[in-house]
Design an enzyme around this catalytic site. Structure first.
Site, PDB file in Angstrom:
ATOM      1  N   HIS A 169       0.875  -1.178   0.000  1.00  0.00           N
ATOM      2  CA  HIS A 169       0.000   0.000   0.000  1.00  0.00           C
ATOM      3  C   HIS A 169       0.914   1.231   0.000  1.00  0.00           C
ATOM      4  CE1 HIS A 169      -3.107  -2.811   1.946  1.00  0.00           C
ATOM      5  NE2 HIS A 169      -3.379  -2.671   0.662  1.00  0.00           N
TER       6      HIS A 169
ATOM      7  N   GLU B  28       1.792   3.774   2.988  1.00  0.00           N
ATOM      8  CA  GLU B  28       2.168   3.251   4.298  1.00  0.00           C
ATOM      9  C   GLU B  28       3.681   3.407   4.468  1.00  0.00           C
ATOM     10  OE1 GLU B  28      -1.747   0.397   4.362  1.00  0.00           O
ATOM     11  OE2 GLU B  28       0.209  -0.559   4.617  1.00  0.00           O
TER      12      GLU B  28
ATOM     13  N   HIS C 129       3.104  -3.297   6.990  1.00  0.00           N
ATOM     14  CA  HIS C 129       2.065  -2.308   6.683  1.00  0.00           C
ATOM     15  C   HIS C 129       1.900  -1.344   7.852  1.00  0.00           C
ATOM     16  CE1 HIS C 129      -0.069  -4.333   3.202  1.00  0.00           C
ATOM     17  NE2 HIS C 129       0.798  -5.264   3.578  1.00  0.00           N
TER      18      HIS C 129
ATOM     19  N   GLU D 101       1.086  -5.093  10.881  1.00  0.00           N
ATOM     20  CA  GLU D 101       0.609  -3.703  10.921  1.00  0.00           C
ATOM     21  C   GLU D 101       1.373  -3.009  12.039  1.00  0.00           C
ATOM     22  OE1 GLU D 101      -1.662  -2.428   8.875  1.00  0.00           O
ATOM     23  OE2 GLU D 101      -2.667  -4.177   8.008  1.00  0.00           O
TER      24      GLU D 101
END
Ligand SMILES: [Zn+2]
Length: 348
Positions: free
Chosen positions: A62, A65, A163, A227
Site C-alpha cells: 500500500h 504506508e 504495513h 501492521e
C-alpha cells in the site's frame, strides 16, 4: 552497473525514479555480498557464506504506508554501504512504486487483494497493480527456488509484509497470521513477533488473496502481514515507535538471535475472524465514529452497521471490529469482526 546505486546508495530513490520497471543488474559488495536488482523495488542479497534462511521483507504494497518503506529503505541502504551484515538470503520488495510516488494506498486496485492468482481472475491483468501482483509472485518463487532444498540443509523460508493501518488501533501493532490449513502455529514466530513489539495476532481460518497468505500457502513460508501503527506521511513517522521491529528485522538479517524471552501465551491478544461483513447496497452505513480504533468492542446487541434492511449487531462476547470501511465497492468487505482465540491446542 553498480554506479547506478553507489553514488547515493539509495535504492528507494532509484525505484521511485523508475516506478514502472528497471532493467536487471547486479554487482558484488566489498564484503562479498552479491547484490541483484531484479526490477523496480526488487533487490536481493546473497552472502558469500553458507546460509539456511530465505527471508523476504516487503513494504509499500500500500503506497501511502510510509513507516515500513522508511524502515526497509534504511536497511537496504545500510547493507549497500556495508554497515549491516547479511547472513541470510534476503529479498527486499517495495510493493507498489507508482502508488508510493502518488502517496496513495493504490492507483486503481488494492494490491493486497490480488495474490494467489486473483490478479488474473475476472477481467485479467488489466491494470498495473494486477501485473505487479503477478510479477511479485514470480519474484518470490524465483527467490525461494533459487537454492534447492537438499537433504542435509533444511532451509527456513519467511516473509514479513510490513504495513501501517489507516486508522488507530486499540493495540497499536498487530500481525495477521495466514490460514495454515490445519498445520500448527509456530511458537518461534510468536517470539519473533514479540521481539518486534507485536503482541496482537489475528489467526486466519480461511484462505485469502493477501501477499502473506500466498507466501505461506504456495511456498510454506512463515509469513505474516504486520501492521506497525497508523499511516503518516513520509518524514512524519516517529521512528522510535518502530525501534523494536527495526532492530529485530536487522537481527534476523544478520541471523542473530532476536531479543525476546520464551513464548508466553498470556502476553498475546489472539483473535480469530468471527465474520466478514460484506457491503451489499449503496445504503451501507457504519454506526460508530469514523475514527474508531481497530479492535474496539461494544456490548452485546450494539448496532454496528446497517445495509438497506439488514442490521449488524454485536453477537459475541468480546467481538471486536477491525478494518471498517464503508467506502468499499459493493461486494467487498466493509468490516471484519473478530473474537478472542488461542493457539494452545495447535502449537509447534
Ligand atoms: Zn496496508
Amino acid at each position: 552497473m553498480a554506479q547506478q546505486l553507489i553514488p547515493a546508495d539509495d535504492f528507494l530513490k532509484l525505484t521511485l525514479n523508475n516506478p514502472l520497471g528497471l532493467a536487471p543488474f547486479g554487482f558484488t559488495l566489498a564484503n562479498g555480498i552479491e547484490v541483484k536488482v531484479w526490477d523496480s523495488g526488487v533487490i536481493s542479497f546473497e552472502p558469500a557464506g553458507e546460509t539456511t534462511e530465505d527471508v523476504v521483507l516487503s513494504c509499500g504494497v500500500h503506497g501511502n504506508e510510509t513507516a515500513p518503506i522508511e524502515i526497509c529503505a534504511a536497511i537496504v541502504q545500510d547493507i549497500l554501504t556495508g554497515r549491516l551484515a547479511v547472513n541470510v538470503r534476503l529479498l527486499v520488495l517495495f510493493g507498489n512504486p507508482p502508488a508510493i510516488n502518488a502517496g496513495t494506498r493504490e492507483i486503481t486496485e488494492n494490491l493486497n487483494r490480488l495474490f494467489s492468482g486473483h490478479h488474473s481472475k475476472g477481467a485479467g491483468l488489466i491494470n498495473p497493480e494486477r501485473q505487479r501482483a503477478k510479477a511479485l509472485e514470480q519474484y518470490v518463487t524465483q527467490f525461494y527456488q533459487g537454492l534447492p532444498v537438499t537433504n542435509n540443509v533444511m532451509r527456513n523460508r519467511s516473509l514479513y509484509d510490513l504495513h501501517t493501518a489507516i486508522r488507530g488501533s486499540r493495540f497499536e501493532k498487530f500481525a495477521v497470521y495466514p490460514y495454515l490449513h490445519g498445520k500448527p502455529w509456530r511458537q518461534a514466530e510468536f517470539t519473533f513477533l514479540a521481539a518486534c513489539d507485536v503482541y496482537t495476532v489475528l489467526l486466519m481460518q480461511t484462505p485469502a488473496s493477501t501477499f502473506s497468505y500466498y507466501a505461506s500457502n504456495e511456498h510454506g513460508a512463515n509469513s505474516f502481514t504486520i501492521e506497525l501503527g497508523k499511516v503518516k506521511p513520509f518524514g512524519q513517522n516517529d521512528m522510535a515507535r518502530f525501534a523494536k521491529a527495526d532492530s529485530s528485522l536487522r537481527a534476523l538479517i544478520c541471523n542473530k538471535p532476536v531479543k525476546s524471552g520464551a513464548f508466553d501465551h498470556s502476553q498475546f491478544n489472539m483473535y480469530q475472524v468471527y465474520r466478514s461483513i460484506i457491503k451489499q447496497t449503496e445504503d451501507f452505513k457504519l454506526h460508530f465514529a469514523d475514527d474508531i480504533e481497530n479492535f474496539t468492542s461494544y456490548p452485546l446487541g450494539s448496532l454496528l452497521a446497517t445495509d438497506g434492511n439488514i442490521e449488524y449487531r454485536v453477537e459475541q462476547e468480546g467481538e471486536a471490529l477491525i478494518f471498517p470501511n464503508a467506502n468499499v465497492a459493493i461486494g467487498q468487505r466493509a468490516m471484519l469482526m473478530v473474537v478472542p482465540s488461542s493457539v494452545i491446542d495447535n502449537l509447534q
